[in-house]
Design a protein around this motif. Structure first.
Motif: not given
Length: 415
Positions: A155-178
Motif C-alpha cells: 500500500e502506498g507504493r508502486s513499481l516502475d514501468n507499471f501504471p500507478k492507477i489501479k485498474p477497475a474490478v467490478y464489485g471491489e468497491g462502489p462503482t461510482k467511486k471506482t
C-alpha cells in the motif's frame, strides 16, 4: 509485495514470453508444480501440452489461462527457500495450490519478481471462479504473506514501468467511486489527442466510455457514459454519466485538451518508437501475443481494435511511463495496425536462438507421482530452450520458418 493477475484465453503466449526471457538470460525456470519428470528437459510445446490437456477437460471455458506476477521491493531479503515458500503460500491462498503451474524468476529489472503461468481448470474439469479474484483472494493473501515473511507493504507504493492507477474490478468497491477516480486520473494525467485515444487509455484500466448509437438522443446531445469492463471486455454494472463525475469528463471538456496534448506528447514520440523497435529487434519472429506481453513488461499497452468480423483495423499505444497515447499510424506507417499485422509471425523466435547451440545444465529434478501432488524445482542455472525451435512440433505448434528480418529494415527506413 505487489500481485498482478491477468487472465487470458491461451497459455501459449504466456509460456513463450517467459521462455524467451530464459533464452535471453533474463529469467530462470524457478519452480514447477504438477509436472512430470525433469521439467527443464521438456520443450516449450510439451509444457504447453500439459496445460492444453487440462483445459480440454472443459473446452467450453474460453478464459482458462492466468499470468500472475509477484513483485518485491529491492530491500526485501529473499533467498531461494523463502521465495519458494512465498509462491507456494500465495498459490494456496488464492485457490490454485493444486493446479499445475510454472514459475519463472525474472532478473531484468531492479526489483525481484516472478511470473507464474497456470490454468483455472481443475483435474475433474470444473472451473475455478476467477471473477474478482484480486479483491476476493489476492489482496488478503498479499497482506498475510507480507506480515508472515516480513516483506515491504504494498500500500502506498508502486513499481516502475507499471501504471500507478489501479485498474477497475467490478464489485471491489462502489462503482461510482471506482469509475470517477480512474476517469479523473486518466483525463488529467494522460496525453491523448482524440476520443478513441482517450478511450484506449481508459480501457487499460478496465473502463470504457460510450457516446451511444449515432441516431440516439445521447449522441446528438454529445453525451457520454462510463462503464466498468470485465475480463472479456464486456460492460458490467450500472454506467455513469459524465455529468455525474466531479471532473466533468464531457466530450466538450475532453476536446479542449486534444490540441494541447498533441503538442505536449511530441517529445515522447521517439521514445515510444524506440521501445517498440527494441521489441522487434530482439526477435526473428514474434506473434501478436508475444509482442503485447513484451510491451507490457516495459510499461506499454498495445490496444488492437477489431471490427465485427474480428479483423484488426487499428492500434493505439499507451506508454504508462510518459503518460502518452499514440495511434499507431501517428508514430509512422511501420507502426500502423496493417503494417504490424503483416510483420507478426506464427512463432516467437529470438534472434539469438538462430545461432545458439542447445545447451543443458544439469540440475536438481523432482519425481512426479500424480496430477494433484505438488513438486517444486530448486533454483537452477540458465537453461537453453533452442529445442523450442528445433524439436518436433506438438499440437498447436507449427515448425518455424526462418525469414529475413524484413520488419527491422522496414522500421529503420521510417526513422
Amino acid at each position: 509485495m505487489v500481485a498482478k493477475i491477468v487472465s487470458g484465453k491461451s497459455i501459449r503466449g504466456i509460456l513463450i514470453y517467459n521462455e524467451n526471457k530464459v533464452e535471453k538470460g533474463e529469467a530462470i525456470l524457478f519452480m514447477a508444480s504438477a509436472f512430470a519428470g525433469d521439467i527443464d528437459r521438456l520443450s516449450l510445446a510439451q509444457k504447453a501440452e500439459r496445460f492444453n490437456k487440462r483445459t480440454m477437460l472443459n473446452p467450453s471455458v474460453k478464459t482458462n489461462a492466468l499470468h500472475i506476477t509477484l513483485n518485491f521491493h529491492p530491500s526485501d531479503q529473499l533467498d531461494s527457500e523463502k521465495l519458494q515458500c512465498i509462491v507456494s503460500a500465495y498459490m494456496e491462498q488464492i485457490g490454485f495450490g493444486e493446479q499445475p503451474f510454472l514459475v519463472y524468476l525474472h532478473e531484468d529489472t531492479h526489483h525481484p519478481h516472478v511470473h507464474i503461468a497456470t490454468t483455472n481448470i481443475r483435474s475433474d474439469g470444473s472451473r475455478i471462479d476467477i471473477h474478482g479474484i484480486g479483491y476476493r483472494l489476492s489482496e488478503q493473501a498479499r497482506k498475510s504473506i507480507e506480515q508472515k515473511y516480513d516483506l515491504t507493504v504494498a500500500e502506498g507504493r508502486s513499481l516502475d514501468n507499471f501504471p500507478k492507477i489501479k485498474p477497475a474490478v467490478y464489485g471491489e468497491g462502489p462503482t461510482k467511486k471506482t469509475i470517477s477516480n480512474i476517469v479523473t486520473a486518466v483525463m488529467k494525467q494522460y496525453r491523448y489527442s482524440s476520443f478513441p485515444e482517450f478511450n484506449a487509455a481508459l480501457k487499460a484500466f478496465n473502463i470504457t466510455t460510450d457516446r451511444g448509437a449515432e441516431d440516439s438522443v445521447m449522441y446528438q446531445k454529445r453525451g457520454l457514459i462510463y462503464s466498468i469492463l470485465d475480463d472479456n471486455d464486456n460492460k458490467v454494472g450500472i454506467p455513469l454519466k459524465a455529468s455525474a463525475i466531479y471532473a466533468k469528463p464531457t466530450l466538450d471538456n475532453l476536446e479542449k485538451r486534444f490540441d494541447k496534448n498533441t503538442k505536449d506528447r511530441k517529445v515522447f514520440r521517439e521514445e515510444l518508437r524506440d521501445k517498440i523497435d527494441g521489441v522487434f529487434n530482439g526477435y526473428q519472429s514474434i506473434t501478436r501475443t508475444g509482442f503485447e506481453l513484451a510491451l507490457q513488461e516495459i510499461g506499454v499497452t498495445a490496444d488492437f481494435r477489431r471490427n465485427e468480423q474480428g479483423r484488426i483495423y487499428g492500434v493505439t499505444f499507451i506508454d504508462h511511463g510518459t503518460k502518452s497515447v499514440f495511434n499507431g499510424s501517428d508514430l509512422g506507417k511501420a507502426y500502423s495496425a496493417a503494417a504490424l499485422t503483416r510483420a507478426f509471425g506464427e512463432r516467437d523466435i529470438l534472434v539469438a536462438q538462430l545461432d545458439k547451440t542447445l545447451e543443458k545444465t544439469p540440475g536438481k529434478h523432482f519425481t512426479y507421482k500424480d496430477s494433484t501432488e505438488k513438486s517444486h524445482l530448486e533454483m537452477t542455472q540458465k537453461t537453453g530452450y533452442l529445442d523450442m525451435v528445433l524439436s518436433r512440433s506438438d499440437q498447436g505448434f507449427m515448425q518455424p520458418t526462418i525469414k529475413k528480418k524484413k520488419r527491422r529494415k522496414k522500421l529503420q527506413q521510417n526513422l
